[in-house]
Enzyme design. Structure first.
Site, short mmCIF file in Angstrom:
data_model
loop_
_atom_site.label_atom_id
_atom_site.label_comp_id
_atom_site.label_asym_id
_atom_site.label_seq_id
_atom_site.Cartn_x
_atom_site.Cartn_y
_atom_site.Cartn_z
N PHE A 196 50.42 -15.87 26.61
CA PHE A 196 49.98 -14.66 27.39
C PHE A 196 48.28 -14.85 26.93
O PHE A 196 47.94 -15.28 26.33
CB PHE A 196 50.57 -13.56 26.59
CG PHE A 196 50.47 -13.33 25.08
CD1 PHE A 196 49.33 -12.83 24.40
CD2 PHE A 196 51.33 -14.17 24.31
CE1 PHE A 196 49.38 -12.99 22.98
CE2 PHE A 196 51.32 -13.97 22.81
CZ PHE A 196 50.13 -13.46 22.30
N TYR B 215 40.10 -18.03 15.01
CA TYR B 215 40.62 -16.92 14.63
C TYR B 215 41.09 -16.77 13.06
O TYR B 215 41.41 -15.50 12.71
CB TYR B 215 41.74 -16.64 15.67
CG TYR B 215 41.42 -16.62 16.86
CD1 TYR B 215 40.93 -15.22 17.50
CD2 TYR B 215 41.61 -17.40 18.05
CE1 TYR B 215 40.22 -15.16 18.80
CE2 TYR B 215 41.10 -17.33 19.16
CZ TYR B 215 40.58 -16.15 19.56
OH TYR B 215 40.07 -15.96 21.05
#
Length: 414
Positions: A414, A124
Protein backbone atom coordinates in the site's frame (compact mmCIF):
# COMPACT_ATOMS: atom_id res chain seq x y z
CA UNK A 1 12.52 31.21 3.68
CA UNK A 2 11.52 28.31 5.95
CA UNK A 3 9.69 25.26 4.61
CA UNK A 4 6.16 24.87 5.99
CA UNK A 5 4.58 21.44 6.69
CA UNK A 6 0.77 21.32 6.61
CA UNK A 7 -2.23 19.45 5.22
CA UNK A 8 -2.96 20.08 1.55
CA UNK A 9 -6.10 21.68 0.21
CA UNK A 10 -8.14 20.48 -2.74
CA UNK A 11 -6.74 23.30 -4.87
CA UNK A 12 -3.19 22.12 -4.10
CA UNK A 13 -3.83 18.43 -4.67
CA UNK A 14 -2.77 18.41 -8.31
CA UNK A 15 0.59 19.94 -7.32
CA UNK A 16 0.86 17.38 -4.52
CA UNK A 17 0.37 14.54 -7.01
CA UNK A 18 2.94 16.07 -9.34
CA UNK A 19 5.47 16.17 -6.48
CA UNK A 20 4.58 12.57 -5.63
CA UNK A 21 5.17 11.44 -9.21
CA UNK A 22 8.49 13.30 -9.26
CA UNK A 23 9.60 11.73 -5.98
CA UNK A 24 8.89 8.23 -7.30
CA UNK A 25 10.68 8.96 -10.59
CA UNK A 26 7.47 8.68 -12.61
CA UNK A 27 6.47 11.11 -15.37
CA UNK A 28 5.31 14.19 -13.46
CA UNK A 29 2.28 14.73 -15.66
CA UNK A 30 -0.98 14.16 -13.73
CA UNK A 31 -3.81 12.86 -15.96
CA UNK A 32 -7.31 14.07 -15.12
CA UNK A 33 -8.43 10.53 -14.34
CA UNK A 34 -5.62 10.02 -11.84
CA UNK A 35 -6.34 13.35 -10.17
CA UNK A 36 -10.07 12.63 -9.81
CA UNK A 37 -9.48 9.08 -8.53
CA UNK A 38 -6.85 10.02 -5.95
CA UNK A 39 -8.78 13.06 -4.77
CA UNK A 40 -11.92 10.99 -4.24
CA UNK A 41 -9.98 8.39 -2.24
CA UNK A 42 -7.74 10.57 -0.08
CA UNK A 43 -8.48 12.15 3.29
CA UNK A 44 -6.98 15.59 2.83
CA UNK A 45 -6.74 16.09 6.60
CA UNK A 46 -4.23 13.20 6.57
CA UNK A 47 -2.47 14.28 3.36
CA UNK A 48 0.58 16.36 4.23
CA UNK A 49 2.98 18.41 2.16
CA UNK A 50 6.10 20.44 2.70
CA UNK A 51 5.82 23.84 1.03
CA UNK A 52 8.87 25.84 0.00
CA UNK A 53 7.09 29.10 -0.66
CA UNK A 54 4.35 28.00 -3.07
CA UNK A 55 6.04 24.83 -4.29
CA UNK A 56 5.34 21.38 -2.81
CA UNK A 57 8.67 19.65 -2.21
CA UNK A 58 7.63 16.64 -0.07
CA UNK A 59 4.54 14.42 0.22
CA UNK A 60 3.07 12.20 2.95
CA UNK A 61 -0.31 10.52 3.36
CA UNK A 62 -1.95 8.16 5.84
CA UNK A 63 -5.24 6.30 6.06
CA UNK A 64 -7.17 4.03 8.42
CA UNK A 65 -6.25 0.36 8.25
CA UNK A 66 -7.00 -2.89 10.10
CA UNK A 67 -4.14 -5.33 10.72
CA UNK A 68 -4.52 -8.91 11.93
CA UNK A 69 -2.66 -10.02 15.05
CA UNK A 70 -1.63 -13.45 16.30
CA UNK A 71 -4.67 -15.60 16.99
CA UNK A 72 -7.10 -13.75 14.72
CA UNK A 73 -7.44 -10.42 16.52
CA UNK A 74 -7.03 -7.06 14.82
CA UNK A 75 -5.77 -3.56 15.49
CA UNK A 76 -6.60 -0.19 14.00
CA UNK A 77 -3.52 1.22 12.32
CA UNK A 78 -2.34 4.51 10.89
CA UNK A 79 -1.15 3.33 7.47
CA UNK A 80 1.60 5.57 6.08
CA UNK A 81 2.08 5.77 2.32
CA UNK A 82 3.15 7.97 -0.62
CA UNK A 83 6.13 9.44 1.21
CA UNK A 84 8.52 11.41 -0.98
CA UNK A 85 11.00 14.25 -0.71
CA UNK A 86 12.01 16.08 -3.88
CA UNK A 87 15.67 15.72 -4.91
CA UNK A 88 16.23 19.44 -4.28
CA UNK A 89 15.21 19.20 -0.61
CA UNK A 90 16.74 15.99 0.72
CA UNK A 91 18.49 15.88 4.10
CA UNK A 92 16.59 18.88 5.47
CA UNK A 93 14.47 16.99 8.02
CA UNK A 94 11.22 17.22 6.04
CA UNK A 95 10.31 13.56 6.47
CA UNK A 96 10.96 13.80 10.21
CA UNK A 97 8.63 16.77 10.49
CA UNK A 98 5.83 15.13 8.50
CA UNK A 99 6.22 11.85 10.40
CA UNK A 100 6.09 13.68 13.73
CA UNK A 101 2.84 15.44 12.77
CA UNK A 102 1.23 12.22 11.54
CA UNK A 103 2.23 9.98 14.46
CA UNK A 104 1.08 12.58 16.99
CA UNK A 105 -2.31 12.71 15.25
CA UNK A 106 -2.49 8.90 15.17
CA UNK A 107 -1.74 8.71 18.88
CA UNK A 108 -4.42 11.33 19.56
CA UNK A 109 -6.96 9.36 17.49
CA UNK A 110 -6.22 6.23 19.48
CA UNK A 111 -4.59 4.17 16.74
CA UNK A 112 -2.71 1.24 18.30
CA UNK A 113 0.03 1.07 15.67
CA UNK A 114 1.30 2.77 12.53
CA UNK A 115 2.26 0.73 9.47
CA UNK A 116 4.12 1.16 6.20
CA UNK A 117 5.91 -0.69 3.41
CA UNK A 118 9.46 0.64 3.34
CA UNK A 119 10.93 1.53 -0.05
CA UNK A 120 14.36 1.69 1.61
CA UNK A 121 15.31 -0.31 4.70
CA UNK A 122 17.44 2.21 6.67
CA UNK A 123 14.93 5.07 6.75
CA UNK A 124 12.19 4.20 9.21
CA UNK A 125 13.91 2.58 12.18
CA UNK A 126 14.73 6.01 13.58
CA UNK A 127 10.99 6.71 13.86
CA UNK A 128 10.31 3.56 15.89
CA UNK A 129 9.24 1.30 13.02
CA UNK A 130 10.47 -2.26 12.70
CA UNK A 131 9.74 -5.04 10.17
CA UNK A 132 7.17 -7.55 11.39
CA UNK A 133 6.70 -9.65 8.25
CA UNK A 134 8.86 -10.84 5.38
CA UNK A 135 8.03 -12.07 1.90
CA UNK A 136 9.69 -14.60 -0.38
CA UNK A 137 9.28 -15.03 -4.13
CA UNK A 138 10.23 -18.18 -6.03
CA UNK A 139 10.68 -19.17 -9.66
CA UNK A 140 9.74 -22.80 -10.26
CA UNK A 141 11.34 -24.73 -13.11
CA UNK A 142 8.39 -27.03 -13.79
CA UNK A 143 10.45 -29.50 -15.82
CA UNK A 144 12.76 -30.11 -12.85
CA UNK A 145 10.12 -30.14 -10.13
CA UNK A 146 9.59 -33.90 -10.35
CA UNK A 147 5.86 -33.61 -10.88
CA UNK A 148 4.07 -36.50 -12.58
CA UNK A 149 3.98 -35.60 -16.30
CA UNK A 150 0.51 -37.16 -16.45
CA UNK A 151 -0.79 -34.68 -13.85
CA UNK A 152 -4.09 -33.04 -14.69
CA UNK A 153 -4.23 -30.19 -12.18
CA UNK A 154 -7.37 -31.66 -10.65
CA UNK A 155 -7.22 -31.90 -6.82
CA UNK A 156 -6.80 -35.40 -5.44
CA UNK A 157 -8.85 -34.68 -2.31
CA UNK A 158 -12.26 -34.59 -3.96
CA UNK A 159 -12.16 -30.83 -4.38
CA UNK A 160 -12.55 -28.90 -7.60
CA UNK A 161 -10.66 -26.17 -9.48
CA UNK A 162 -12.93 -23.83 -11.45
CA UNK A 163 -11.91 -21.11 -13.87
CA UNK A 164 -13.84 -17.91 -13.18
CA UNK A 165 -13.74 -14.14 -13.68
CA UNK A 166 -13.32 -10.89 -11.80
CA UNK A 167 -17.00 -10.65 -10.92
CA UNK A 168 -16.83 -13.93 -9.01
CA UNK A 169 -13.57 -12.94 -7.28
CA UNK A 170 -15.17 -9.74 -6.02
CA UNK A 171 -17.96 -11.88 -4.52
CA UNK A 172 -15.92 -14.58 -2.81
CA UNK A 173 -12.56 -12.85 -2.34
CA UNK A 174 -13.32 -10.53 0.61
CA UNK A 175 -14.56 -13.37 2.85
CA UNK A 176 -11.51 -15.49 1.98
CA UNK A 177 -9.23 -12.54 2.73
CA UNK A 178 -10.86 -12.09 6.15
CA UNK A 179 -10.44 -15.81 6.85
CA UNK A 180 -6.76 -15.51 5.96
CA UNK A 181 -6.46 -12.72 8.54
CA UNK A 182 -7.89 -15.14 11.08
CA UNK A 183 -4.98 -17.56 10.69
CA UNK A 184 -2.09 -15.21 9.80
CA UNK A 185 -0.85 -12.14 11.62
CA UNK A 186 0.18 -9.11 9.57
CA UNK A 187 -2.66 -9.25 7.03
CA UNK A 188 -3.89 -5.74 6.21
CA UNK A 189 -7.53 -5.24 5.26
CA UNK A 190 -8.41 -4.94 1.59
CA UNK A 191 -11.12 -2.38 0.85
CA UNK A 192 -13.90 -2.63 -1.71
CA UNK A 193 -11.92 -0.24 -3.88
CA UNK A 194 -8.88 -2.50 -3.51
CA UNK A 195 -10.86 -5.48 -4.79
CA UNK A 196 -12.20 -3.42 -7.66
CA UNK A 197 -8.75 -2.18 -8.72
CA UNK A 198 -7.37 -5.69 -8.40
CA UNK A 199 -10.01 -7.03 -10.77
CA UNK A 200 -9.96 -4.31 -13.40
CA UNK A 201 -12.51 -1.75 -12.19
CA UNK A 202 -11.84 1.91 -11.41
CA UNK A 203 -9.01 4.10 -12.63
CA UNK A 204 -5.91 2.07 -13.54
CA UNK A 205 -2.50 3.75 -13.62
CA UNK A 206 -1.16 1.07 -15.97
CA UNK A 207 -3.15 -0.48 -18.82
CA UNK A 208 -5.32 -3.30 -17.43
CA UNK A 209 -4.67 -6.82 -18.63
CA UNK A 210 -7.18 -9.28 -17.25
CA UNK A 211 -5.50 -12.28 -15.60
CA UNK A 212 -6.80 -15.82 -15.41
CA UNK A 213 -8.74 -16.63 -12.24
CA UNK A 214 -9.17 -20.07 -10.70
CA UNK A 215 -11.08 -20.97 -7.52
CA UNK A 216 -10.54 -24.03 -5.35
CA UNK A 217 -13.69 -25.54 -3.84
CA UNK A 218 -13.61 -28.33 -1.28
CA UNK A 219 -15.54 -31.56 -1.75
CA UNK A 220 -18.47 -29.87 0.02
CA UNK A 221 -18.48 -27.06 -2.56
CA UNK A 222 -17.10 -24.34 -0.26
CA UNK A 223 -14.65 -21.85 -1.77
CA UNK A 224 -11.38 -22.10 0.17
CA UNK A 225 -9.00 -20.22 -2.08
CA UNK A 226 -8.33 -18.61 -5.42
CA UNK A 227 -5.42 -17.68 -7.66
CA UNK A 228 -5.02 -14.90 -10.22
CA UNK A 229 -2.21 -15.38 -12.73
CA UNK A 230 -1.01 -14.14 -16.09
CA UNK A 231 1.00 -15.93 -18.78
CA UNK A 232 3.32 -14.87 -21.56
CA UNK A 233 3.62 -16.48 -25.00
CA UNK A 234 7.12 -17.76 -25.77
CA UNK A 235 8.15 -20.57 -28.09
CA UNK A 236 11.65 -21.53 -29.15
CA UNK A 237 12.94 -22.17 -32.66
CA UNK A 238 12.11 -25.87 -32.35
CA UNK A 239 8.47 -24.97 -31.66
CA UNK A 240 8.76 -25.93 -27.99
CA UNK A 241 6.85 -23.85 -25.42
CA UNK A 242 8.73 -21.79 -22.83
CA UNK A 243 5.93 -19.87 -21.20
CA UNK A 244 5.92 -18.34 -17.71
CA UNK A 245 2.90 -18.12 -15.44
CA UNK A 246 3.17 -15.20 -13.01
CA UNK A 247 0.98 -15.40 -9.93
CA UNK A 248 -0.55 -12.03 -9.10
CA UNK A 249 -2.68 -13.05 -6.13
CA UNK A 250 -3.16 -16.33 -4.28
CA UNK A 251 -5.27 -16.62 -1.14
CA UNK A 252 -5.74 -20.03 0.46
CA UNK A 253 -7.39 -20.51 3.84
CA UNK A 254 -6.75 -24.26 4.16
CA UNK A 255 -3.66 -26.38 3.41
CA UNK A 256 -5.73 -28.37 0.91
CA UNK A 257 -6.53 -25.20 -1.02
CA UNK A 258 -2.91 -24.04 -0.95
CA UNK A 259 -1.65 -27.39 -2.25
CA UNK A 260 -4.33 -27.66 -4.92
CA UNK A 261 -3.84 -24.14 -6.29
CA UNK A 262 -0.07 -24.50 -6.61
CA UNK A 263 -0.42 -27.93 -8.19
CA UNK A 264 -2.93 -26.49 -10.64
CA UNK A 265 -0.67 -23.61 -11.71
CA UNK A 266 2.27 -25.98 -12.12
CA UNK A 267 0.19 -28.33 -14.31
CA UNK A 268 -0.94 -25.87 -16.99
CA UNK A 269 0.05 -26.97 -20.50
CA UNK A 270 2.88 -24.97 -22.11
CA UNK A 271 3.90 -23.43 -18.78
CA UNK A 272 7.55 -24.22 -18.07
CA UNK A 273 8.19 -21.62 -15.36
CA UNK A 274 5.99 -20.42 -12.50
CA UNK A 275 6.80 -17.19 -10.72
CA UNK A 276 5.12 -17.16 -7.33
CA UNK A 277 4.99 -13.45 -6.56
CA UNK A 278 5.44 -12.43 -2.91
CA UNK A 279 4.49 -15.24 -0.54
CA UNK A 280 4.85 -16.00 3.16
CA UNK A 281 8.34 -17.40 3.79
CA UNK A 282 6.75 -20.60 5.14
CA UNK A 283 4.46 -21.05 2.13
CA UNK A 284 3.99 -24.71 1.18
CA UNK A 285 5.23 -24.14 -2.38
CA UNK A 286 8.85 -25.31 -2.33
CA UNK A 287 8.32 -28.34 -0.13
CA UNK A 288 5.20 -29.63 -1.88
CA UNK A 289 7.30 -30.22 -4.99
CA UNK A 290 8.96 -33.65 -5.28
CA UNK A 291 12.21 -31.72 -5.92
CA UNK A 292 12.10 -28.46 -3.91
CA UNK A 293 15.36 -27.34 -5.55
CA UNK A 294 13.31 -26.60 -8.66
CA UNK A 295 11.99 -23.55 -6.79
CA UNK A 296 14.72 -20.91 -6.94
CA UNK A 297 14.48 -18.05 -4.47
CA UNK A 298 14.19 -14.79 -6.38
CA UNK A 299 13.86 -12.49 -3.39
CA UNK A 300 13.45 -12.56 0.36
CA UNK A 301 12.59 -9.13 1.67
CA UNK A 302 11.04 -7.23 4.56
CA UNK A 303 7.38 -6.37 3.97
CA UNK A 304 5.14 -4.83 6.68
CA UNK A 305 6.74 -2.41 9.15
CA UNK A 306 5.01 -1.49 12.41
CA UNK A 307 5.41 1.41 14.83
CA UNK A 308 3.83 0.75 18.23
CA UNK A 309 1.67 3.57 19.61
CA UNK A 310 -0.28 1.70 22.31
CA UNK A 311 1.70 -1.03 24.07
CA UNK A 312 -1.21 -2.36 26.13
CA UNK A 313 -3.57 -2.76 23.19
CA UNK A 314 -0.88 -4.38 21.04
CA UNK A 315 0.10 -6.99 23.61
CA UNK A 316 -3.46 -7.70 24.72
CA UNK A 317 -4.76 -8.03 21.14
CA UNK A 318 -3.02 -11.33 20.45
CA UNK A 319 -3.13 -14.84 21.84
CA UNK A 320 -0.35 -16.69 23.66
CA UNK A 321 0.32 -20.45 23.64
CA UNK A 322 1.50 -20.86 27.24
CA UNK A 323 1.25 -19.20 30.63
CA UNK A 324 3.98 -16.77 31.66
CA UNK A 325 4.97 -13.21 32.48
CA UNK A 326 7.54 -10.64 31.44
CA UNK A 327 8.46 -7.12 32.48
CA UNK A 328 9.53 -5.03 29.51
CA UNK A 329 11.43 -1.75 29.67
CA UNK A 330 10.64 0.02 26.40
CA UNK A 331 12.69 2.92 25.08
CA UNK A 332 10.94 5.39 22.80
CA UNK A 333 12.90 8.47 21.74
CA UNK A 334 9.70 10.12 20.46
CA UNK A 335 7.93 9.66 23.80
CA UNK A 336 4.85 8.07 22.25
CA UNK A 337 4.82 4.62 23.80
CA UNK A 338 7.80 4.06 26.08
CA UNK A 339 7.87 2.95 29.70
CA UNK A 340 7.93 -0.20 31.78
CA UNK A 341 5.15 -2.77 31.39
CA UNK A 342 4.28 -6.07 33.02
CA UNK A 343 2.74 -8.65 30.70
CA UNK A 344 0.90 -11.66 32.16
CA UNK A 345 -0.40 -14.18 29.64
CA UNK A 346 -2.02 -17.58 29.31
CA UNK A 347 -3.98 -19.35 26.58
CA UNK A 348 -7.08 -17.78 28.15
CA UNK A 349 -5.94 -14.17 27.61
CA UNK A 350 -3.44 -11.45 28.44
CA UNK A 351 -3.13 -8.46 30.75
CA UNK A 352 -0.58 -5.68 30.29
CA UNK A 353 -0.11 -2.83 32.80
CA UNK A 354 2.49 -0.22 33.61
CA UNK A 355 4.76 -1.21 36.47
CA UNK A 356 7.76 -0.16 38.55
CA UNK A 357 9.03 -3.74 38.89
CA UNK A 358 12.52 -4.63 37.73
CA UNK A 359 12.61 -5.35 34.00
CA UNK A 360 13.38 -8.71 32.43
CA UNK A 361 14.14 -7.28 28.97
CA UNK A 362 15.05 -3.78 27.77
CA UNK A 363 14.48 -2.87 24.14
CA UNK A 364 13.59 -0.07 21.74
CA UNK A 365 9.96 0.29 20.76
CA UNK A 366 10.79 -0.83 17.19
CA UNK A 367 11.76 -4.29 18.46
CA UNK A 368 8.51 -4.73 20.37
CA UNK A 369 6.41 -4.82 17.20
CA UNK A 370 8.76 -7.36 15.68
CA UNK A 371 8.36 -9.61 18.70
CA UNK A 372 4.62 -9.08 19.16
CA UNK A 373 3.77 -10.26 15.64
CA UNK A 374 5.64 -13.49 16.32
CA UNK A 375 8.24 -13.54 13.57
CA UNK A 376 11.42 -12.80 15.50
CA UNK A 377 13.34 -14.40 18.33
CA UNK A 378 14.17 -12.40 21.46
CA UNK A 379 17.22 -14.63 21.88
CA UNK A 380 18.41 -13.68 18.40
CA UNK A 381 17.81 -9.98 19.06
CA UNK A 382 19.73 -10.31 22.33
CA UNK A 383 22.69 -11.81 20.47
CA UNK A 384 22.47 -8.93 17.99
CA UNK A 385 22.58 -6.41 20.84
CA UNK A 386 19.13 -5.04 20.03
CA UNK A 387 17.51 -6.47 23.17
CA UNK A 388 19.15 -6.39 26.60
CA UNK A 389 18.49 -9.42 28.77
CA UNK A 390 18.31 -8.16 32.36
CA UNK A 391 17.03 -11.43 33.86
CA UNK A 392 18.88 -14.60 32.83
CA UNK A 393 16.74 -16.72 30.54
CA UNK A 394 14.23 -13.93 29.84
CA UNK A 395 14.94 -14.04 26.10
CA UNK A 396 14.11 -17.73 25.88
CA UNK A 397 10.99 -17.14 27.99
CA UNK A 398 9.91 -14.37 25.62
CA UNK A 399 10.31 -16.73 22.67
CA UNK A 400 7.98 -19.26 24.31
CA UNK A 401 5.36 -16.54 24.72
CA UNK A 402 5.69 -14.63 21.45
CA UNK A 403 6.80 -16.99 18.66
CA UNK A 404 4.14 -18.39 16.32
CA UNK A 405 3.83 -21.59 14.30
CA UNK A 406 2.75 -19.66 11.17
CA UNK A 407 4.86 -16.69 10.17
CA UNK A 408 3.14 -13.33 9.60
CA UNK A 409 2.18 -12.60 6.00
CA UNK A 410 1.24 -9.28 4.41
CA UNK A 411 -0.01 -9.97 0.89
CA UNK A 412 -0.85 -6.36 0.00
CA UNK A 413 1.45 -3.43 -0.74
CA UNK A 414 0.00 0.00 0.00
Amino acid sequence: MSVDVRAVTESDFSDWLRALQTGFLRPPHVPDGLLADRLANSDLTRTLAAYDRDRIVATFRSFRQEVSTVGGGSLTADAVTQVTVSPTHRRQGLLSRMMSVDLAAAKERGDAIATLIAAEYPIYGRYGFGPVSWATAWSVDVSRAGLDPRRTGRPEDGGLIELTDGDEIRKIGPALHRRLAGVRAGVTDRTTRGWELGTGLGYQIDPWKEPFYAVYRSASGEAEGFVAYSADDKWDDAKQPGNTASVRDLIAVTPAAERALWQYVCSIDWITTVRSGYRAPDDLLPLLLPDPRAAKTLTHVDMLWVRVLDVVRLLESRTYPVEGSLVLDLRDAAGLAGGRYRLDVSPAGAACVRTTESADLALDIAELGTLAFGDESAVRLTRLGRVEELTPGAGARADLLFRTSLRPFSPDIF
